[in-house]
Each structure stands twice: as C-alpha cells, then as structure tokens.
Design a protein around this motif. Structure first.
Motif, short mmCIF file in Angstrom:
data_model
loop_
_atom_site.label_atom_id
_atom_site.label_comp_id
_atom_site.label_asym_id
_atom_site.label_seq_id
_atom_site.Cartn_x
_atom_site.Cartn_y
_atom_site.Cartn_z
N ARG A 29 15.12 129.08 0.31
CA ARG A 29 15.56 130.18 1.40
C ARG A 29 14.23 130.67 2.08
O ARG A 29 13.28 131.01 1.58
CB ARG A 29 16.29 131.22 0.64
N GLY A 30 14.47 130.59 3.29
CA GLY A 30 13.28 131.13 4.35
C GLY A 30 12.35 130.15 4.75
O GLY A 30 11.26 130.68 5.24
N SER A 31 12.45 128.76 4.35
CA SER A 31 11.67 128.09 4.33
C SER A 31 11.88 126.83 5.59
O SER A 31 11.35 125.70 5.43
CB SER A 31 11.07 127.34 3.38
N ALA A 32 12.60 127.35 6.66
CA ALA A 32 13.36 126.59 7.52
C ALA A 32 12.12 125.80 8.54
O ALA A 32 12.06 124.77 8.74
CB ALA A 32 14.10 127.06 8.56
N ARG A 33 11.21 126.66 8.85
CA ARG A 33 9.83 126.15 9.48
C ARG A 33 9.04 125.17 8.70
O ARG A 33 8.85 123.84 9.59
CB ARG A 33 9.10 127.22 10.08
N ARG A 34 8.79 125.39 7.76
CA ARG A 34 7.90 124.33 6.74
C ARG A 34 9.06 122.91 6.69
O ARG A 34 8.40 122.01 6.79
CB ARG A 34 7.88 124.97 5.61
N PHE A 35 10.33 123.16 6.42
CA PHE A 35 11.26 122.08 6.45
C PHE A 35 11.18 121.28 7.82
O PHE A 35 10.83 120.16 7.53
CB PHE A 35 12.47 122.59 6.01
N LEU A 36 11.26 121.81 8.93
CA LEU A 36 11.24 121.18 10.19
C LEU A 36 9.86 120.35 10.31
O LEU A 36 9.95 119.18 10.85
CB LEU A 36 11.68 122.24 11.26
N VAL A 37 8.86 121.23 9.97
CA VAL A 37 7.58 120.50 10.23
C VAL A 37 7.49 119.46 9.09
O VAL A 37 6.88 118.19 9.69
CB VAL A 37 6.37 121.53 9.92
N GLY A 38 8.05 119.32 7.96
CA GLY A 38 8.00 118.35 7.16
C GLY A 38 8.83 116.85 7.62
O GLY A 38 8.39 115.73 7.31
N ILE A 39 9.86 117.63 8.16
CA ILE A 39 10.58 116.41 8.59
C ILE A 39 10.02 115.54 9.96
O ILE A 39 9.97 114.39 9.95
CB ILE A 39 12.19 116.79 9.26
N ALA A 40 9.39 116.47 10.72
CA ALA A 40 8.71 115.92 11.81
C ALA A 40 7.48 114.92 11.28
O ALA A 40 7.33 113.83 11.89
CB ALA A 40 8.15 117.20 12.70
N VAL A 41 6.74 115.36 10.21
CA VAL A 41 5.68 114.53 9.84
C VAL A 41 6.39 113.27 9.22
O VAL A 41 5.63 112.10 9.15
CB VAL A 41 4.77 115.48 8.75
N ALA A 42 7.42 113.42 8.54
CA ALA A 42 8.20 112.00 7.73
C ALA A 42 8.45 111.17 8.89
O ALA A 42 8.12 109.96 8.71
CB ALA A 42 9.34 112.69 7.20
N LEU A 43 8.89 111.60 10.07
CA LEU A 43 9.27 110.75 10.95
C LEU A 43 7.91 110.11 11.79
O LEU A 43 8.22 108.87 12.12
CB LEU A 43 10.13 111.33 12.11
N ILE A 44 6.94 110.77 11.88
CA ILE A 44 5.88 110.00 12.38
C ILE A 44 5.24 109.19 11.30
O ILE A 44 4.75 108.20 11.87
CB ILE A 44 4.68 111.28 12.54
N VAL A 45 5.09 109.56 10.30
CA VAL A 45 4.72 108.78 9.19
C VAL A 45 5.46 107.42 8.94
O VAL A 45 5.10 106.13 8.88
CB VAL A 45 4.28 109.33 7.74
#
Length: 98
Positions: A29-45
């Motif tokens: 809970r409260g880690s939405a920004r970190r999650f979105l950054v993780g998804i962005a990195v996953a898409l780039i990779v």
C-alpha cells in the motif's frame, strides 16, 4: 514502410503481463509510484529483449521451436519483462530505500 502494429502490441502486452507477474506479489500500500516505474522499466526491457532476439542476440538462453509470430513476440517479451534488466548484464540496479 509498414508499421508492425501486431508485433508492437504483442510485445507491449507481453511486457505488461510479465511486469505484472513480477511486481504484483511485492506490491505494498502506498507504493503506486514505485509500481508505475517498475512497469515502465518492464516495458522498456521487454522491447529491448525482443529487439535483441529479433536481430539474433538471445539473452534469454531459450531456443523456442516457433521462430516467428505474435505468440513468440508475446512470450519473449513477457519473459524479458519478468526476468528484468539483469538479463542484459549491465550494472545492478540501485538498492531500494526500504
């Protein structure tokens, strides 16, 4: 020049699913920004891993029987997103602030 929409979509969906499988178990809970950054990195990779695979550089160390098609793009991209940037052999990501 024809834009390969199906290939791009299969790679993006595969990357999104691979990233979700990797990130959702650790979601707090409260880690939405970190999650979105993780998804962005996953898409780039995932795009990079598939691009490398397409030109003959296989960082996944798998040899699929199928050599082309949307399903292959999806799976290679999902695996790239799931296993992450460690596949590329670069520097380790910075430690988390937890």
């Amino acid at each position: 020049m024809t834009i390969p929409y199906l290939t791009l979509a299969a790679s993006a969906v595969g990357g999104l699913i691979g990233g979700l499988i990797r990130l959702l178990p650790g979601l707090r809970r409260g880690s939405a920004r970190r999650f979105l950054v993780g998804i962005a990195v996953a898409l780039i990779v995932c795009m990079l891993v598939f691009g490398l695979y397409a030109v003959g550089v296989n960082v996944l160390r798998v040899d699929p029987k199928v050599k082309r098609g949307a399903a292959l793009v999806f799976v290679i991209s999902a695996m790239g997103a799931y296993f992450g940037s460690g596949l590329l052999g670069g520097p380790k990501p910075p430690p988390s602030d937890e």
